[in-house]
Design a protein around this motif. Structure first.
Motif, PDB file in Angstrom:
ATOM      1  N   ASP A  52     -29.304  -0.343 -16.775  1.00  0.00           N
ATOM      2  CA  ASP A  52     -29.773  -0.902 -15.488  1.00  0.00           C
ATOM      3  C   ASP A  52     -28.986  -0.373 -14.287  1.00  0.00           C
ATOM      4  O   ASP A  52     -29.414  -0.549 -13.138  1.00  0.00           O
ATOM      5  CB  ASP A  52     -29.683  -2.439 -15.530  1.00  0.00           C
ATOM      6  N   LYS A  53     -27.847   0.277 -14.544  1.00  0.00           N
ATOM      7  CA  LYS A  53     -27.002   0.750 -13.435  1.00  0.00           C
ATOM      8  C   LYS A  53     -27.369   2.197 -13.073  1.00  0.00           C
ATOM      9  O   LYS A  53     -27.489   3.048 -13.961  1.00  0.00           O
ATOM     10  CB  LYS A  53     -25.522   0.652 -13.818  1.00  0.00           C
ATOM     11  N   ASP A  54     -27.508   2.443 -11.746  1.00  0.00           N
ATOM     12  CA  ASP A  54     -27.933   3.775 -11.289  1.00  0.00           C
ATOM     13  C   ASP A  54     -26.944   4.454 -10.344  1.00  0.00           C
ATOM     14  O   ASP A  54     -27.272   5.467  -9.727  1.00  0.00           O
ATOM     15  CB  ASP A  54     -29.296   3.667 -10.564  1.00  0.00           C
ATOM     16  N   ASP A  55     -25.744   3.916 -10.225  1.00  0.00           N
ATOM     17  CA  ASP A  55     -24.769   4.554  -9.327  1.00  0.00           C
ATOM     18  C   ASP A  55     -24.190   5.820  -9.966  1.00  0.00           C
ATOM     19  O   ASP A  55     -24.388   6.079 -11.149  1.00  0.00           O
ATOM     20  CB  ASP A  55     -23.654   3.564  -8.949  1.00  0.00           C
ATOM     21  N   GLU A  56     -23.475   6.580  -9.181  1.00  0.00           N
ATOM     22  CA  GLU A  56     -22.959   7.883  -9.603  1.00  0.00           C
ATOM     23  C   GLU A  56     -21.999   7.769 -10.789  1.00  0.00           C
ATOM     24  O   GLU A  56     -22.052   8.573 -11.725  1.00  0.00           O
ATOM     25  CB  GLU A  56     -22.237   8.574  -8.431  1.00  0.00           C
ATOM     26  N   LYS A  57     -21.145   6.781 -10.717  1.00  0.00           N
ATOM     27  CA  LYS A  57     -20.148   6.581 -11.794  1.00  0.00           C
ATOM     28  C   LYS A  57     -20.842   6.261 -13.115  1.00  0.00           C
ATOM     29  O   LYS A  57     -20.484   6.793 -14.174  1.00  0.00           O
ATOM     30  CB  LYS A  57     -19.206   5.439 -11.403  1.00  0.00           C
ATOM     31  N   ALA A  58     -21.855   5.382 -13.062  1.00  0.00           N
ATOM     32  CA  ALA A  58     -22.609   5.007 -14.273  1.00  0.00           C
ATOM     33  C   ALA A  58     -23.327   6.217 -14.861  1.00  0.00           C
ATOM     34  O   ALA A  58     -23.389   6.397 -16.085  1.00  0.00           O
ATOM     35  CB  ALA A  58     -23.611   3.906 -13.923  1.00  0.00           C
TER      36      ALA A  58
END
Length: 288
Positions: A52-58
């Motif tokens: 569910d996470k779409d940030d760069e780190k994820a």
């Protein structure tokens, strides 16, 4: 005191000794495979939480996890293949050994007949036995270098050569033989087994016939099978004769012993009757 006891119990040279030896020899252990599967499950669970996470780190973590999961899957597959090969090598060792012995005997017979044909200058027989020898060499290669990752398809059953009726099995045999020859030619198989006739294989430049000709197969089957059947029949006949002789001797011996016993019993009864008659006569004389 407690620390010294622990250090004595867990000595450095005892830690994972069998595991280290297995790793050095390249033997996969079931526990190692299990630990890989545990790692795979934990990484897959972690990856499912990041869906569910779409940030760069994820995204970076997901990419790294996916790569690690692929590597673990590859390693698990490799270890499973190694275990399967080891299992098949152990399972079919005896069958391959018997087939190797039989092919060695066939080769010896064919070589002898080929030498006789050459001496007699019989070119038809020379051609015939040369083809038989090539077929035997191909069979030796098949038994010696059959891949351990698949089920072994035997050449003989109960000493008789199997004639393939199923087209799938026939095609599979052909593919396996072709694969073995190409690997030998390309140097992928470097180990030469002493019982395989490599002189003929190299002389033919690894271009042996992959299809089994019925005439060659039948001629290869006939001498060994007939001789084997003849030997078995003669052994069975000899055993039967020995048993009959033993029974005859036993019968005669039993008859002789019975006759002796009967004659002894008769002698004893005769002596008893004579003694009784003597006693009766003496009694009558005394009475008079």
């Amino acid at each position: 005191m407690k620390d010294s006891t622990i250090s004595k119990k867990f000595k450095p040279w005892r830690k994972g000794k069998s595991a280290k030896v297995k790793i050095e020899k390249g033997i996969p252990s079931s526990s190692a495979n299990g630990s890989l599967k545990k790692q795979l499950r934990s990484k897959e669970r972690f990856l499912s939480k990041l869906k569910d996470k779409d940030d760069e780190k994820a995204k970076e973590i997901k990419k790294k996890l996916t790569k690690e999961i692929d590597q673990i899957n590859t390693e698990i597959k490799k270890k499973e293949d190694m275990l399967r090969q080891k299992k098949n090598a152990s399972k079919y060792h005896q069958i391959k050994f018997f087939e190797r012995q039989k092919l060695t005997r066939i080769e010896r017979t064919v070589r002898k007949k080929l030498a006789e044909a050459k001496q007699a200058a019989d070119f038809d027989d020379v051609n015939k036995y040369t083809k038989q020898l090539e077929q035997t060499c191909m069979d030796q290669l098949y038994v010696a270098y059959y891949p351990n990752d698949i089920k072994y398809i035997a050449i003989f059953t109960n000493g008789v050569r199997i004639q393939d009726v199923d087209e799938k099995i026939k095609q599979l045999r052909k593919e396996i033989k072709q694969s073995i020859l190409s690997k030998l030619k390309n140097g992928e198989i470097s180990e030469e087994k002493s019982w395989v006739n490599f002189d003929i294989i190299k002389a033919k430049d690894f271009e042996l016939s992959l299809c089994e000709e019925p005439s060659i197969i039948s001629s290869l089957m006939t001498p060994s099978n007939n001789s084997g059947a003849g030997k078995t029949e003669s052994i069975r006949k000899r055993k039967k004769e020995d048993l009959e002789t033993k029974n005859k001797v036993l019968k005669e011996e039993t008859g002789r012993i019975v006759k002796q016993k009967v004659s002894k019993t008769k002698d004893v009864s005769d002596s008893d009757s004579s003694s009784d008659s003597k006693d009766s006569s003496s009694d009558s004389s005394d009475h008079l």
